[in-house]
Structure formats: C-alpha cells, structure tokens
Scaffold this motif. Structure first.
Motif, mmCIF file in Angstrom:
data_model
loop_
_atom_site.group_PDB
_atom_site.id
_atom_site.type_symbol
_atom_site.label_atom_id
_atom_site.label_comp_id
_atom_site.label_asym_id
_atom_site.label_seq_id
_atom_site.Cartn_x
_atom_site.Cartn_y
_atom_site.Cartn_z
ATOM 1 N N HIS A 93 59.507 41.304 -5.947
ATOM 2 C CA HIS A 93 59.285 42.435 -6.855
ATOM 3 C C HIS A 93 60.552 42.729 -7.670
ATOM 4 O O HIS A 93 60.534 42.618 -8.903
ATOM 5 C CB HIS A 93 58.818 43.635 -6.026
ATOM 6 N N THR A 110 64.798 43.081 -1.247
ATOM 7 C CA THR A 110 64.959 42.577 0.125
ATOM 8 C C THR A 110 66.024 41.481 0.173
ATOM 9 O O THR A 110 66.711 41.315 1.178
ATOM 10 C CB THR A 110 63.614 42.057 0.677
ATOM 11 N N LYS A 111 66.155 40.762 -0.935
ATOM 12 C CA LYS A 111 67.192 39.721 -0.999
ATOM 13 C C LYS A 111 68.579 40.346 -0.853
ATOM 14 O O LYS A 111 69.472 39.762 -0.224
ATOM 15 C CB LYS A 111 67.052 38.983 -2.332
ATOM 16 N N ILE A 119 57.373 45.016 1.327
ATOM 17 C CA ILE A 119 56.045 45.327 1.875
ATOM 18 C C ILE A 119 55.074 45.383 0.699
ATOM 19 O O ILE A 119 55.315 46.090 -0.286
ATOM 20 C CB ILE A 119 56.070 46.679 2.627
ATOM 21 N N GLY A 132 51.067 45.918 0.006
ATOM 22 C CA GLY A 132 49.769 46.243 0.608
ATOM 23 C C GLY A 132 49.861 46.372 2.124
ATOM 24 O O GLY A 132 49.060 45.801 2.845
ATOM 25 N N THR A 164 61.973 45.815 2.869
ATOM 26 C CA THR A 164 62.183 46.999 2.039
ATOM 27 C C THR A 164 60.801 47.448 1.593
ATOM 28 O O THR A 164 59.859 46.660 1.561
ATOM 29 C CB THR A 164 63.073 46.718 0.798
ATOM 30 N N ARG A 165 60.711 48.727 1.264
ATOM 31 C CA ARG A 165 59.375 49.279 0.969
ATOM 32 C C ARG A 165 59.511 50.432 -0.019
ATOM 33 O O ARG A 165 60.611 50.981 -0.195
ATOM 34 C CB ARG A 165 58.733 49.768 2.276
ATOM 35 N N GLY A 166 58.381 50.828 -0.599
ATOM 36 C CA GLY A 166 58.402 51.902 -1.582
ATOM 37 C C GLY A 166 58.205 53.277 -0.982
ATOM 38 O O GLY A 166 58.740 54.265 -1.481
ATOM 39 N N TYR A 201 53.795 48.827 9.156
ATOM 40 C CA TYR A 201 54.106 47.884 8.073
ATOM 41 C C TYR A 201 54.568 46.533 8.620
ATOM 42 O O TYR A 201 54.446 45.516 7.960
ATOM 43 C CB TYR A 201 55.205 48.447 7.177
ATOM 44 N N LEU A 236 63.522 49.864 -4.772
ATOM 45 C CA LEU A 236 62.914 50.212 -6.070
ATOM 46 C C LEU A 236 61.479 49.708 -6.113
ATOM 47 O O LEU A 236 61.201 48.546 -5.818
ATOM 48 C CB LEU A 236 63.738 49.570 -7.197
ATOM 49 N N SER A 272 55.499 49.397 -8.783
ATOM 50 C CA SER A 272 54.137 48.861 -8.725
ATOM 51 C C SER A 272 53.142 49.864 -9.311
ATOM 52 O O SER A 272 53.375 51.078 -9.294
ATOM 53 C CB SER A 272 53.760 48.524 -7.279
HETATM 54 C C1 LIG Z 1 51.851 44.704 -5.241
HETATM 55 C C2 LIG Z 1 52.758 45.650 -4.502
HETATM 56 C C3 LIG Z 1 52.302 46.295 -3.358
HETATM 57 C C4 LIG Z 1 53.140 47.189 -2.670
HETATM 58 N N1 LIG Z 1 52.673 47.798 -1.519
HETATM 59 C C5 LIG Z 1 53.475 48.651 -0.845
HETATM 60 C C6 LIG Z 1 53.016 49.299 0.342
HETATM 61 O O1 LIG Z 1 51.900 49.081 0.823
HETATM 62 N N2 LIG Z 1 53.856 50.171 0.951
HETATM 63 C C7 LIG Z 1 55.113 50.422 0.493
HETATM 64 O O2 LIG Z 1 55.832 51.225 1.094
HETATM 65 N N3 LIG Z 1 55.596 49.797 -0.623
HETATM 66 C C8 LIG Z 1 54.815 48.923 -1.297
HETATM 67 N N4 LIG Z 1 55.293 48.280 -2.421
HETATM 68 C C9 LIG Z 1 56.699 48.498 -2.830
HETATM 69 C C10 LIG Z 1 57.609 47.374 -2.345
HETATM 70 O O3 LIG Z 1 57.478 47.173 -0.946
HETATM 71 C C11 LIG Z 1 59.081 47.682 -2.631
HETATM 72 O O4 LIG Z 1 59.267 47.842 -4.011
HETATM 73 C C12 LIG Z 1 59.982 46.572 -2.082
HETATM 74 O O5 LIG Z 1 61.310 47.025 -2.093
HETATM 75 C C13 LIG Z 1 59.857 45.292 -2.878
HETATM 76 O O6 LIG Z 1 60.752 44.354 -2.343
HETATM 77 P P1 LIG Z 1 61.236 43.059 -3.151
HETATM 78 O O7 LIG Z 1 61.978 43.529 -4.391
HETATM 79 O O8 LIG Z 1 62.148 42.381 -2.186
HETATM 80 O O9 LIG Z 1 60.028 42.262 -3.455
HETATM 81 C C14 LIG Z 1 54.482 47.407 -3.125
HETATM 82 C C15 LIG Z 1 54.932 46.737 -4.283
HETATM 83 C C16 LIG Z 1 54.100 45.859 -4.955
HETATM 84 C C17 LIG Z 1 54.625 45.151 -6.182
#
Ligand SMILES: Cc1cc2nc3c(=O)[nH]c(=O)nc-3n(C[C@H](O)[C@H](O)[C@H](O)COP(=O)(O)O)c2cc1C
Length: 162
Positions: free
Chosen positions: A11, A15-16, A53, A55, A81-83, A94, A118, A121
């Motif tokens: 995203h 996480t990296k 994370i 979905g 990492t998560r939103g 999760y 960050l 989504s």
């Molecule tokens: C398609 C999609 C689904 C997501 N689903 C969730 C979720 O279910 N719960 C959550 O807390 N964050 C969710 N997020 C937010 C991401 O987990 C968060 O931005 C994370 O830091 C992304 O990590 P990355 O940059 O390493 O990919 C989602 C983001 C995307 C793009």
C-alpha cells in the motif's frame, strides 16, 4: 541466530519500514513472499512474517506461502501495520489467519508486533488518508525494542506495538 524476514508491503511501504528496523537489529535479510525458495528456508533459525492488514488479514501472498511450507519446528514472529486504531475487532484477530497457518505447520510463535500505518484505502484517499505520519519514529523504536527482546530470547505473549 540466522534470521530472515518475509515481508510484503503493497500500500505505502509502511510495513517495509518496520521490517527494515527489525532487520537491522537481527542482521536479517528481507525478502518478498514471491522471491522465497522454500528449500532455502531450512538454513534459518528464526523467520519473521509481516505485511499490512488488508480486509482484516495479512496479504494473501504471505498466507499462500505459508500454505506451501512443510511441517517444521522453527521459531517465527509475526508483524503488521494497519489502518484502524479503534479496534472494531480485537487486534489479535487481524493476525489470526497468519498465526493459525503458522501454528498448523508446527512453528513456535515467539512474538507478534503491530502498529498503525498510513491508510488511504477507499474514501480515505479523498482526505489524504489517516495515520499520516505512521509508522513514526516511536513505532520504529517500538519495533526495534521488540526485536531486541526476541534477540535476547524473550517470548512475547501479547501483541506488542500500538
Ligand atoms: C485494500 C485495503 C484493505 C485494508 N484493510 C484494512 C483492514 O481490514 N484493517 C485495517 O486496520 N487496515 C486496513 N487497511 C490499511 C492498511 O492495513 C494500512 O494502510 C497498512 O499500513 C498498509 O501497509 P503497507 O503500506 O505495508 O501495505 C487496508 C488497506 C487497503 C489498501
């Protein structure tokens, strides 16, 4: 303790960033799931598995890789990492899919870590997203402390981070 970190961060690279902080402490290589040759994992004592994370679960490529792994008694740790800050579901949920996948293969899970990242989504992209500064310096420090704990033989029973 030879360590590899398997991380997919699609995203924003959130996480990296955490994986790099952990890898520095553990002197570990970081590879994406698609680049893993399963037969080469034999040489590692500890394997870290992490992604954002998406979905309510880790990235499918990570979950699919675990399905393909042979039975083992290696040690592993999980991170994400998560939103979502407000926990609609307990944070532990999760990690459930990944955790149960690893346990089924015989891994001993010695720790789990998660922090905010960050998230732009869906409709969040119109406002520039949430958790704009995350992972921040505190998140990275928390990840380093967690990993130092693992390195020193500590086992974490709760998910660490924020
Ligand atoms: C398609 C999609 C689904 C997501 N689903 C969730 C979720 O279910 N719960 C959550 O807390 N964050 C969710 N997020 C937010 C991401 O987990 C968060 O931005 C994370 O830091 C992304 O990590 P990355 O940059 O390493 O990919 C989602 C983001 C995307 C793009």
């Amino acid at each position: 303790m030879k360590t590899i970190i398997i991380c997919i961060s699609v995203h924003h690279g959130n996480t990296k960033k955490i994986a790099k902080a952990m890898a520095y402490v553990l002197n570990a290589d970081i590879l994406e799931p698609v680049n893993i040759d399963i037969s080469n994992l034999e040489e590692y004592d500890l394997i870290g598995f992490g992604s954002g994370i998406y979905g309510w679960k880790h990235h499918n490529s990570l979950l699919n890789l675990i399905d393909k792994l042979p039975q083992t008694n290696k040690r592993a740790f999980i991170f994400s990492t998560r939103g979502n800050f407000i926990r609609i579901v307990p944070l532990k949920n999760y990690h459930n899919k990944l955790r149960y996948g690893l346990l089924k293969k015989g891994f001993e899970i010695i720790g789990e870590f998660s922090c905010l990242g960050l998230d732009t989504s869906g409709p969040l992209r119109f406002s520039g997203g949430k958790n704009k500064s995350h992972p921040d310096e505190k998140d990275l420090n928390d990840a380093r402390k967690f990993t130092v704990g693992l390195k020193n033989g500590f086992k974490f029973t709760e998910i660490m981070g924020s």
